[in-house]
Design an enzyme around this catalytic site. Structure first.
Site, short mmCIF file in Angstrom:
data_model
loop_
_atom_site.label_atom_id
_atom_site.label_comp_id
_atom_site.label_asym_id
_atom_site.label_seq_id
_atom_site.Cartn_x
_atom_site.Cartn_y
_atom_site.Cartn_z
N LYS A 124 0.87 -1.18 0.00
CA LYS A 124 0.00 0.00 0.00
C LYS A 124 0.90 1.22 0.00
O LYS A 124 2.05 1.14 0.45
CB LYS A 124 -0.90 0.01 1.25
N ASP A 164 -6.88 4.34 -4.76
CA ASP A 164 -7.58 4.13 -3.47
C ASP A 164 -8.26 5.48 -3.18
O ASP A 164 -8.49 6.26 -4.12
CB ASP A 164 -6.59 3.72 -2.36
P1 NDP Z 1 -13.08 7.52 -3.01
O1 NDP Z 1 -12.04 8.53 -2.75
O2 NDP Z 1 -13.60 7.32 -4.39
O3 NDP Z 1 -14.34 7.78 -2.05
C1 NDP Z 1 -14.20 7.84 -0.66
C2 NDP Z 1 -15.54 8.24 -0.06
O4 NDP Z 1 -15.45 8.12 1.36
C3 NDP Z 1 -15.91 9.68 -0.36
O5 NDP Z 1 -17.31 9.78 -0.44
C4 NDP Z 1 -15.38 10.42 0.87
O6 NDP Z 1 -16.05 11.64 1.14
C5 NDP Z 1 -15.69 9.39 1.96
N1 NDP Z 1 -14.78 9.57 3.10
C6 NDP Z 1 -13.43 9.66 3.07
N2 NDP Z 1 -12.94 9.87 4.30
C7 NDP Z 1 -14.03 9.91 5.12
C8 NDP Z 1 -14.19 10.11 6.51
N3 NDP Z 1 -13.13 10.29 7.31
N4 NDP Z 1 -15.46 10.07 7.00
C9 NDP Z 1 -16.52 9.87 6.20
N5 NDP Z 1 -16.43 9.70 4.88
C10 NDP Z 1 -15.19 9.72 4.35
O7 NDP Z 1 -12.46 6.13 -2.43
P2 NDP Z 1 -12.91 4.64 -2.74
O8 NDP Z 1 -14.37 4.57 -2.96
O9 NDP Z 1 -11.99 4.10 -3.76
O10 NDP Z 1 -12.53 3.90 -1.37
C11 NDP Z 1 -13.44 3.80 -0.28
C12 NDP Z 1 -12.96 2.70 0.67
O11 NDP Z 1 -12.90 1.44 -0.04
C13 NDP Z 1 -11.57 2.89 1.27
O12 NDP Z 1 -11.55 2.32 2.57
C14 NDP Z 1 -10.69 2.05 0.35
O13 NDP Z 1 -9.48 1.66 0.97
C15 NDP Z 1 -11.61 0.87 0.12
N6 NDP Z 1 -11.31 0.08 -1.07
C16 NDP Z 1 -11.29 0.65 -2.32
C17 NDP Z 1 -11.05 -0.14 -3.42
C18 NDP Z 1 -11.14 0.42 -4.81
O14 NDP Z 1 -11.10 -0.39 -5.76
N7 NDP Z 1 -11.33 1.70 -5.00
C19 NDP Z 1 -10.67 -1.57 -3.29
C20 NDP Z 1 -10.81 -2.09 -1.95
C21 NDP Z 1 -11.08 -1.27 -0.89
P3 NDP Z 1 -15.49 13.06 0.56
O15 NDP Z 1 -16.00 13.10 -0.85
O16 NDP Z 1 -16.09 14.04 1.46
O17 NDP Z 1 -14.00 12.99 0.64
#
Ligand code: NDP
Length: 443
Positions: A124, A164
């Protein structure tokens, strides 16, 4: 007792790294009792070795903003374990990024990648750079500077990063463009690339779709289906968007979603048309979820978490520790019967214990969100054979992989007629990685 002793050592060796301790404790609680069942694990310190990353790279990332100011961020890559394949794992660009978070993510990734059945080790990386509010050109300059250091440590047979949080299609494209330029070769060293330059169909959708496919497998063990279930999906980024899309396709009703500022509650349910608005809002316009409530006339709850809304199923898809003990209590009180984690470690340890004790269908992220990295693995395969498979082919493979991960959890997670997916996924991942490490001798 044994767990306490093991964790004391882990905490002493990694002071202050709370998230890393949490991820290790969750795995050690399942694996330590299992290790007693086979003498090959005796006297080889295998779990201590697995909790120590192969190497960690930390570097300075300087770039110039649109006003001519020089900005400095910190870049990281944690190459955690390459026992079963080259290092593989995403890059997170977010203000909160630090070594503890990246070590927990790299550790989890090692187990998750083993579960996919594909030959990928765990890694990571990322930076404390926050793309929110930055112009495209600023993001580009940052990504180019970041890659100018990282490129010497990665490669298609060494380490293959992906996106991510905060690192989506735009960032991966800038990173890949700079990598290709510095190396003067076109190889699949990053995944999540655009479809016109080596990306795989379904990669964008894979984590969200996979999380719903995994939920479908869990429900089938109880003779239930997704149709008609009321769902909460936290976040509104990549994982949340395609979790919602697949849930709508399979007949569920999604009534709430969120971002880091608050949540929106839409009792009528999100439709495909509303989802299109969300994808444009979050992916293209980088806006706030409140705008969804204004557009569609539903309620917005600033600073609050959506777990207070009654539901049948919850899909935490935002970030780590977003479900606290109190949130878990609230979900159970409201009758939630399934939690499928799209995010990594979104539930606190106390919350996990509550779900386990209540014997609901609870899937930890390393099992339920493995669809994303699995399709990244298939993107690597397609790049190597210089072919692109169809959407249907990749989607079929994704469904097979999620079924297979579920089967591994069932094999190792049986507990008095109930399936403990935490135990199942931890032990299945451990067996595969530790077998390889033991075969290599003491290295
Ligand atoms: P994105 O950046 O596309 O989206 C993240 C989302 O989570 C946004 O809506 C963001 O809100 C919100 N968010 C971030 N930090 C916080 C917080 N502290 N409290 C509340 N909401 C929060 O990321 P992904 O969708 O790619 O990833 C989401 C999760 O999934 C992570 O844990 C990642 O590690 C996991 N993951 C992702 C994969 C992938 O293929 N993308 C694969 C496996 C796991 P805002 O818009 O306000 O920032």
């Amino acid at each position: 007792m044994e767990l306490d002793h093991f964790m004391k050592g882990c905490i002493r060796r990694n002071p202050g790294q709370k998230e890393f301790h949490q991820a290790v404790e969750e795995v050690a609680a399942s694996v330590l009792p299992f290790m007693k069942s086979d003498k090959k694990y005796k006297g080889v310190n295998i779990l201590e070795r697995m909790t120590e990353p192969d190497r960690i790279l930390i570097f300075r990332v300087c770039w110039e903003d649109d006003n001519g100011n020089v900005r400095t961020n910190r870049g990281f890559r944690v190459q955690f374990n390459n026992a079963i394949g080259p290092y593989k794992g995403g890059l997170r660009f977010n203000r909160s990024v630090n070594l503890s978070i990246l070590k927990f993510l790299g550790f989890e990734q090692t187990f998750k990648n083993a579960l996919t059945t594909l030959p990928m080790g765990g890694a990571k990386g990322g930076s404390n750079f926050n793309p929110r509010g930055k112009s495209d050109r600023e993001v580009m300059r940052f990504c180019q500077s970041f890659m100018t250091e990282l490129y010497r440590h990665i490669g298609p047979n060494i380490d293959i990063p992906a996106g991510d949080i905060g690192c989506g299609a735009r960032e991966v494209s800038y990173l890949f463009g700079q990598y290709k330029r510095l190396r003067n070769e076109f190889v699949g060293t990053l995944t999540g690339k655009g479809l016109s330059f080596g990306g795989s169909p379904i990669r964008t959708e894979a984590t969200g779709y996979g999380s719903v496919y995994f939920a479908r497998e869990m429900l089938a063990t109880k003779g239930e289906s997704i149709e008609g279930k009321t769902c909460l999906v936290s976040g509104s980024g990549n994982v949340a968007q395609f979790t919602i899309q697949k849930l709508i396709d399979l007949g569920a009703k999604v009534v709430a979603l969120s971002d880091s500022s608050g949540y929106v509650h839409d009792p009528k349910g999100i439709t495909h048309e509303k989802l299109e608005y969300i994808i444009d809002l979050k992916t293209n316009r980088h806006g706030r979820i409140k705008e969804f409530a204004d557009e569609f006339g539903c309620t917005y709850h600033p600073g609050k978490k959506l777990w207070e809304v009654p539901c049948d199923m919850a899909f935490p898809s935002a970030t780590q520790n977003e479900i606290t003990e109190e949130d878990a209590q609230q979900l159970l009180k409201n009758g939630c019967m399934l939690v499928s984690e799209g995010a990594n470690m979104p539930t606190s340890i106390a919350g996990v214990h509550l779900f386990q004790d209540a014997k609901i269908l609870y899937a930890p992220g390393k099992a339920s969100n493995a669809g994303g990295v699995a399709i990244s693995g298939l993107e690597m395969t397609q790049n190597s054979i210089r072919m692109t498979w169809s959407r249907e082919e990749v989607d079929t493979k994704l469904q097979e992989i999620m079924k297979n991960i579920h089967a591994q959890c069932v094999e190792y997670g049986q507990k008095k007629g109930h399936i403990d997916y935490v135990k199942g996924s931890n032990i299945a991942g451990f067996v595969k990685v530790s077998d390889a490490m033991l075969a290599y001798g003491i290295v």
